[in-house]
Design a protein around this motif. Structure first.
Motif, mmCIF file in Angstrom:
data_model
loop_
_atom_site.group_PDB
_atom_site.id
_atom_site.type_symbol
_atom_site.label_atom_id
_atom_site.label_comp_id
_atom_site.label_asym_id
_atom_site.label_seq_id
_atom_site.Cartn_x
_atom_site.Cartn_y
_atom_site.Cartn_z
ATOM 1 N N THR A 102 0.786 -1.072 0.005
ATOM 2 C CA THR A 102 0.332 -0.161 -0.351
ATOM 3 C C THR A 102 0.812 1.158 -0.430
ATOM 4 O O THR A 102 2.118 1.617 0.261
ATOM 5 N N PRO A 103 0.666 2.947 -0.860
ATOM 6 C CA PRO A 103 1.688 4.080 -0.554
ATOM 7 C C PRO A 103 1.521 4.664 0.629
ATOM 8 O O PRO A 103 0.002 4.898 1.056
ATOM 9 N N GLY A 104 2.529 4.803 0.885
ATOM 10 C CA GLY A 104 2.369 5.345 2.380
ATOM 11 C C GLY A 104 1.798 6.927 1.971
ATOM 12 O O GLY A 104 2.725 8.037 2.012
ATOM 13 N N ASP A 105 0.630 6.636 2.604
ATOM 14 C CA ASP A 105 0.427 8.250 1.764
ATOM 15 C C ASP A 105 0.119 9.085 2.990
ATOM 16 O O ASP A 105 -0.679 10.627 3.451
ATOM 17 N N GLY A 106 0.662 8.684 4.889
ATOM 18 C CA GLY A 106 -0.223 8.949 5.586
ATOM 19 C C GLY A 106 -1.099 8.602 6.124
ATOM 20 O O GLY A 106 -1.408 8.870 7.134
ATOM 21 N N ARG A 107 -1.897 8.694 6.148
ATOM 22 C CA ARG A 107 -3.491 7.602 6.277
ATOM 23 C C ARG A 107 -3.009 6.446 6.643
ATOM 24 O O ARG A 107 -2.370 5.422 5.862
ATOM 25 N N ARG A 108 -4.355 5.196 7.418
ATOM 26 C CA ARG A 108 -3.899 4.409 7.297
ATOM 27 C C ARG A 108 -4.491 3.142 6.576
ATOM 28 O O ARG A 108 -5.424 3.463 5.966
ATOM 29 N N PRO A 109 -3.511 2.629 5.565
ATOM 30 C CA PRO A 109 -4.600 1.585 4.903
ATOM 31 C C PRO A 109 -5.691 0.808 4.772
ATOM 32 O O PRO A 109 -5.807 0.237 6.063
ATOM 33 N N PRO A 110 -6.772 0.592 4.336
ATOM 34 C CA PRO A 110 -6.905 0.101 4.062
ATOM 35 C C PRO A 110 -6.626 -2.070 4.392
ATOM 36 O O PRO A 110 -5.921 -1.738 4.087
ATOM 37 N N ARG A 111 -7.798 -2.217 5.357
ATOM 38 C CA ARG A 111 -6.645 -3.902 5.882
ATOM 39 C C ARG A 111 -7.392 -4.625 4.676
ATOM 40 O O ARG A 111 -8.626 -4.605 4.580
ATOM 41 N N GLU A 112 -6.833 -5.483 4.249
ATOM 42 C CA GLU A 112 -6.965 -6.579 2.986
ATOM 43 C C GLU A 112 -6.456 -8.162 4.207
ATOM 44 O O GLU A 112 -5.612 -8.289 4.438
ATOM 45 N N PHE A 113 -7.046 -9.017 3.525
ATOM 46 C CA PHE A 113 -7.110 -10.378 4.670
ATOM 47 C C PHE A 113 -7.113 -11.563 2.603
ATOM 48 O O PHE A 113 -7.566 -11.735 2.218
ATOM 49 N N ARG A 114 -5.928 -12.619 3.486
ATOM 50 C CA ARG A 114 -5.966 -13.831 2.534
ATOM 51 C C ARG A 114 -7.243 -14.320 3.376
ATOM 52 O O ARG A 114 -7.838 -13.903 4.180
#
Length: 280
Positions: free
Chosen positions: A17-29
């Motif tokens: 995920t890009p480091g844009d300062g916001r918490r990236p959306p969590r994704e799961f296998r």
């Protein structure tokens, strides 16, 4: 399901995920999602096959699930604990997904005027809504609530348009009135309330804003300011009139109902003397 898809879904490497300062959306296998939700991978596959959760995002042979899927699984688990069947849950989720967006429900106020209503919306998860109304949360009742405008959908949550209406509905159901009957009464009250609002707005428009709302003349900022101040001033007057009339109407109706009940032979039993019968 093929073995190569199973191994891909159960892998634990997360997406970049890009480091844009916001918490990236969590994704799961798949295995990670099942663990987070407290269920087995087999159960998760079963729910997916029954279309109780939306399809995952595909990246080649890899399936990525997100927090929406996790919230949906937790909702399914909570509703199962409350006695709902999987078939009933599927119908509820279908009604949920066809509900109006919360912006449509709450975006009713023009920015030019202050809102007349002072109601406070309430956010509810599906399981919290079930806690309010227990097994009365059916696809039919949910659809009716969405249709009337009591509820709207915001992501994985509901928004009830009014804390006072939610509390009143909950109390009525807790006192033994079926939710379907409460909603039908609410639909009728809404129709009468709209008619009363028409009376007030016609009265105000006809006698106070004729010049400001003249379609042949431009509306000035001064006109808008006068309208806003008048609306704010008349708000408590309208509420006072409606509360007084409703209170007196309830007095008349309750008194009439009691008189009819007594005429039918339901005379009240005499109240015994607290001191008991006297002896000679």
């Amino acid at each position: 399901m093929a073995a190569n898809e199973t191994s891909s879904e159960n892998s634990t490497d997360g997406p970049a995920t890009p480091g844009d300062g916001r918490r990236p959306p969590r994704e799961f296998r798949m295995a990670e999602l099942a663990e987070e939700a407290g269920i087995t991978v087999r159960t998760l596959r079963f729910y997916r096959e029954r279309k109780l959760i939306p399809p995952p995002r595909r990246e080649g042979r890899i399936a990525w699930y997100n927090e929406h899927h996790l919230a949906r699984l937790r909702t399914i688990g909570a509703l199962l604990e409350r006695g709902h069947t999987l078939g009933g849950i599927a119908e509820l989720l279908s009604a949920f997904e066809t509900g109006r967006d919360v912006g449509e429900l709450l975006g009713l106020h023009t920015p030019l005027l202050p809102p007349w209503s002072e109601e406070t919306p309430v956010r509810l998860t599906p399981e919290q809504l079930a806690d309010h109304f227990s097994r009365d949360i059916t696809p039919e009742n949910l659809t009716t609530s969405l249709d009337i405008g009591y509820l709207a959908v915001d992501g994985d949550e509901f928004v009830h348009i009014s804390r006072r209406l939610l509390d009143a509905s909950t109390d009525l159901v807790n006192n033994g009135i079926p939710l379907a009957a409460v909603l039908e009464a609410g639909r009728k009250v809404r129709a009468h309330a709209d008619a009363l609002a028409d009376i007030f707005t016609t009265l105000i428009r006809t006698h106070l804003f004729t010049d400001a709302l003249d379609p042949t003349a431009p509306t000035t900022p001064r006109d808008l300011d006068r309208i806003a101040r008048t609306v704010e001033r008349l708000r408590p007057l309208s509420k006072g009139v409606l509360e007084a009339e409703l209170s007196m109407a309830m007095d008349r109706r309750v008194r009439r109902e009691l008189e009819e009940w007594l005429r039918e032979g339901h005379d009240a039993e005499p109240v015994p003397d607290e001191e008991g019968p006297t002896t000679g």
